[in-house]
Enzyme design. Structure first.
Site, PDB file in Angstrom:
ATOM      1  N   GLY A  74     -12.914 -37.878  -9.277  1.00  0.00           N
ATOM      2  CA  GLY A  74     -13.264 -38.675  -8.108  1.00  0.00           C
ATOM      3  C   GLY A  74     -12.720 -40.087  -8.195  1.00  0.00           C
ATOM      4  O   GLY A  74     -13.035 -40.918  -7.340  1.00  0.00           O
ATOM      5  N   ASP A  75     -11.950 -40.373  -9.237  1.00  0.00           N
ATOM      6  CA  ASP A  75     -11.335 -41.703  -9.330  1.00  0.00           C
ATOM      7  C   ASP A  75     -10.010 -41.532 -10.075  1.00  0.00           C
ATOM      8  O   ASP A  75      -9.516 -40.412 -10.191  1.00  0.00           O
ATOM      9  CB  ASP A  75     -12.315 -42.689 -10.013  1.00  0.00           C
TER      10      ASP A  75
END
Ligand SMILES: *[C@@H]1O[C@H](CO)[C@@H](O)[C@H](O)[C@H]1NC(C)=O
Ligand SMILES: *[C@@H]1O[C@H](CO)[C@@H](O)[C@H](O)[C@H]1NC(C)=O
Ligand SMILES: *[C@@H]1O[C@H](CO)[C@@H](O)[C@H](O)[C@H]1NC(C)=O
Ligand SMILES: *[C@@H]1O[C@H](CO)[C@@H](O)[C@H](O)[C@H]1NC(C)=O
Ligand SMILES: *[C@@H]1O[C@H](CO)[C@@H](O)[C@H](O)[C@H]1NC(C)=O
Ligand SMILES: *[C@@H]1O[C@H](CO)[C@@H](O)[C@H](O)[C@H]1NC(C)=O
Length: 479
Positions: free
Chosen positions: A263-264
């Site tokens: 997610g990053d």
């Protein structure tokens, strides 16, 4: 618990160089004789083979997924740390098949944490199990919250020669609880990471799978000679700040053969935040990333920054594959960061479904507090990107330097970006200077300085590529 643990299973460890790998398997088998269970025999790589081995079950570990093993891990490491000194022979803690719930624990030196292929270390859901530790001096505060932070699930400080490996066993942070507290702004402290090793030398993390970290997955900080190899990292693509591998104020780092969905940023190279990072003054340098596969719909395949106030230099990346990611390489900085990002070399990227192939940001706003120095202007220079094929691209590049301090000596060569939809300005550039050759679609005017052939890419070998790991044999008794 340690005092009445059953005697250690001392393993006759056969240590020899990689070249003799096949011979060592034979020798190990012979030494253990017919009684040794063949299935229990295996090999692992380490800077030095470990003379002592124990199983987590020797320390009262229960792999049922509900019993807390925090005390078992702590007493195992405490006990095995007797071998961590000079001449102690080193030790390996074996985590058998099972689900081993635990709060944070620290490792020791000349130590290997080895996970069976069906071992799953589960992060405790009891927040009281997560001790609060000091913020990093180069950040001045926690990343989520001012003040202290939760310890990382697996930690270690001031270590030499520490290995986390196994037959692709799993470390599961069970991060959903933390992500939801983060989204609801209910965190009191900054979330812990899955693995954080501080002030350490010779760190190997290999052949394990990391899932659902509360926040960053692997965070080596103030360390040198770090190898991350064959690691799979999986987190939901909308989980907050689940960065893959973040070398932070580290020198001599090799990241290779990793598969990351997160997610990053898949890899983010950092070195401290604004005035705290400037004061600490420890750069990230001599870093190689190769054969990385990344899926990161909301972030970068490889990010430099945004925290870079100790400086970042000599980063080499090659043979990078990504699908469905926001940007290929992203440099993130801001006025107040100071320091530099220089000598960054990237070649052979194959990208599909990207928002931007290249992205540079000189106005990344987040600051630790309002005490940052408005005159601390970061320098970004000598950045090379070449041999890149990208398909289904939204915009080829978005390059935004700093007014009065342009990002300079950017070289881009042999890049083909096929746009998903034609657009009038496939490149947007402000305050950047450089050259290009063989780039489609045609780059923005500031990069149209003519250039012949390839961009620079260093030809020397980094010392971390010469780190020799030894092939070691171990055996655990049948349980
Ligand atoms: C990881 O596993 C692969 C495949 O088994 C092996 O080639 C490699 O040497 C291992 N790496 C380390 C550092 O143990
Ligand atoms: C791990 O070591 C660090 C640094 O010495 C310490 O602050 C932290 O409390 C330790 N963590 C645990 C879980 O004991
Ligand atoms: C760990 O290393 C750092 C940096 O060298 C040092 O400042 C710190 O005192 C050391 N901590 C311990 C517990 O030895
Ligand atoms: C390790 O496990 C992960 C998750 O199950 C899997 O995706 C990956 O392919 C495995 N890697 C190897 C080398 O077996
Ligand atoms: C960029 O770095 C390369 C490799 O270190 C070096 O050869 C080259 O001179 C540098 N270029 C600039 C403009 O600094
Ligand atoms: C350009 O890049 C492509 C893709 O990486 C590569 O196959 C090709 O050899 C490169 N061309 C030159 C002249 O280096």
């Amino acid at each position: 618990m340690a005092s009445n643990a059953s005697p250690l299973h001392v393993v006759r460890c056969v240590c020899l160089l990689l070249l003799a790998a096949s011979a060592s398997a034979t020798v190990a088998a012979r030494r253990h004789g017919p009684a040794a269970p063949v299935a229990g025999q295996s090999m692992y790589l380490a800077p030095s083979c470990r003379a002592h081995t124990a199983s987590l079950t020797d320390f009262g570990g229960v792999g049922d997924g509900t019993t807390s093993n925090t005390a078992a891990f702590k007493s195992a490491v405490d006990h095995l740390s007797q071998y961590s000194g000079e001449g102690g022979g080193g030790a390996m803690l074996y985590v058998p098949a099972g689900k081993w719930l635990t709060g944070p624990f620290n490792l020791t030196s000349h130590f290997t944490l080895f996970l069976h292929s069906d071992a799953v270390i589960l992060g405790s859901q009891d927040m009281a199990e997560w001790p609060i530790i000091d913020p990093l001096p180069s950040y001045g505060r926690g990343r989520d919250k001012i003040g202290g932070r939760d310890a990382s699930l697996i930690g270690g400080s001031n270590l030499t020669d520490v290995v986390i490996t196994g037959a692709n066993g799993t470390i599961d942070g069970q991060g959903a609880m933390w992500w939801s507290k983060f989204h609801q702004n209910k965190l009191k402290y900054t979330r812990g990471y899955l693995i954080e090793v501080m002030h350490s030398d010779t760190v190997v993390i290999a052949n394990v799978t990391l899932v659902n970290s509360p926040a960053w997955n692997i965070h080596p900080v103030y360390s040198s000679n770090v190898v991350v190899q064959g690691v799979t990292i999986l987190a939901p693509t909308h989980s907050p700040n689940t960065d893959g591998i973040n070398p932070d104020s580290c020198s001599h780092v090799r990241i290779e053969d990793c598969y990351i969905v997160s997610g990053d940023d898949c890899v983010a190279i950092k070195s401290g935040w604004d005035e705290y990072g400037i004061a600490y003054g420890m750069p990230s340098q001599h870093i190689v990333v190769r054969r990385l596969t990344c899926v990161s719909p909301t972030s970068a395949v490889i990010a430099l920054g945004s925290e870079m106030s100790g400086g970042i230099n000599d980063v080499r990346a090659e043979d990078i594959t990504a699908v469905n990611s926001e940007s290929g390489v992203r440099i993130k900085t801001a006025v107040g960061r100071g320091a530099y990002v220089r000598d960054v070399f990237v070649r052979r990227m194959s990208l599909d479904t990207m928002k931007w192939v290249f992205w540079m940001t000189g106005n990344y706003k987040s600051h630790p507090d309002d005490k940052y120095d408005p005159n601390a202007i970061p320098v970004v220079e000598n950045i090379s990107y070449q041999d890149v094929v990208a398909t289904a691209v939204n915009t080829a590049a978005r390059l935004e330097g700093i007014q009065g301090a342009p990002f300079r000596d950017i070289c881009i060569a042999n890049v083909t970006a096929t746009l998903a939809k034609s657009r009038k300005y496939p490149w947007t550039c402000t305050d950047v200077e450089g050259v290009s050759a063989g780039v489609t679609p045609s780059p923005c005017q500031p990069l149209q300085g003519s250039h012949d052939g390839a961009c620079p890419f260093p030809t020397d070998t980094l010392p971390i590529d010469q780190l020799v790991l030894q092939q070691c044999a171990y055996s655990v008794p049948a349980i």
